[in-house]
Design an enzyme around this catalytic site. Structure first.
Site, mmCIF file in Angstrom:
data_model
loop_
_atom_site.group_PDB
_atom_site.id
_atom_site.type_symbol
_atom_site.label_atom_id
_atom_site.label_comp_id
_atom_site.label_asym_id
_atom_site.label_seq_id
_atom_site.Cartn_x
_atom_site.Cartn_y
_atom_site.Cartn_z
ATOM 1 N N HIS A 137 0.846 -1.200 0.000
ATOM 2 C CA HIS A 137 0.000 0.000 0.000
ATOM 3 C C HIS A 137 0.881 1.249 0.000
ATOM 4 C CE1 HIS A 137 -3.931 -1.869 1.726
ATOM 5 N NE2 HIS A 137 -3.331 -2.689 0.870
ATOM 6 N N GLU A 168 0.793 3.958 1.760
ATOM 7 C CA GLU A 168 1.208 4.425 3.093
ATOM 8 C C GLU A 168 2.387 3.615 3.620
ATOM 9 O OE1 GLU A 168 -3.428 4.558 3.185
ATOM 10 O OE2 GLU A 168 -1.861 3.447 2.135
ATOM 11 N N CYS A 191 -6.694 2.050 5.300
ATOM 12 C CA CYS A 191 -7.322 0.804 5.731
ATOM 13 C C CYS A 191 -6.818 0.455 7.136
ATOM 14 C CB CYS A 191 -6.974 -0.317 4.755
ATOM 15 S SG CYS A 191 -5.236 -0.825 4.827
ATOM 16 N N CYS A 195 -2.949 -0.078 7.322
ATOM 17 C CA CYS A 195 -2.205 1.176 7.226
ATOM 18 C C CYS A 195 -2.418 2.050 8.455
ATOM 19 C CB CYS A 195 -2.574 1.907 5.951
ATOM 20 S SG CYS A 195 -1.998 1.021 4.472
#
Length: 169
Positions: free
Chosen positions: A71, A73, A101, A104
């Site tokens: 991801h 992040e 999410c 993260c």
């Protein structure tokens, strides 16, 4: 419209940004999202700012890396930790195009990110208040959160991406 939530954080530790700076940093996150999309990834991008300077950039890379943790992040946090030489990013702010999410959100808390700025809300899996609120759980660090920064420009590429995906099937 931006929504801001300030928790137990001491205001003296907060970085004050102008509206132009906030827009600039989110535009840089959007540039990362565009790069992710060019790679066939979900268009989500992030940047980490320390002392008013971008020190790390991240974009989604799950398909390319075949790694569930790919991801934006997580990518940006890893780069920032490497750049600073520390896993503690307590003087850093994260700008990301989509509400984080659960995974993260946990990484943001664990990295001690000072302030999270996100663009579009994610009603299905956003954990900064939309689907749930991981940041409200008891933790060893409190993150300041501002959502809705350039929400339209951040959400539009995601809507277009998934519309194209649906139409291919």
């Amino acid at each position: 419209m931006m929504k801001s939530r300030i928790s137990d954080m001491d205001e003296r530790n907060s970085q004050a940004y102008t509206e132009d700076q906030l827009s600039f940093f989110m535009e840089e996150a959007l540039a990362q999202a565009r790069l992710a999309e060019l790679d066939g990834e979900v268009p989500i991008g992030a940047v980490i700012v320390q002392h008013g300077q971008i020190i790390a950039r991240g974009k989604n890379s799950r398909e390319e890396s075949q790694d569930a943790t790919g991801h934006a992040e997580i990518d940006a946090i890893r780069q920032a930790c490497h750049q600073t030489g520390s896993w503690r990013l307590n003087d850093c702010d994260l700008f990301v195009t989509l509400e984080p999410c659960l995974m993260c959100a946990g990484a943001i808390i664990q990295a001690r990110i000072r302030h999270l700025y996100f663009g579009a809300s994610d009603p299905k899996s956003g954990m900064a208040g939309s689907a749930g609120d991981a940041f409200a759980l008891p933790a060893n660090h409190t993150v300041r959160i501002t959502g809705g920064l350039l929400a339209g420009p951040c959400g539009d590429p995601l809507r277009s991406f998934f519309e194209r995906k649906r139409n291919k099937i």
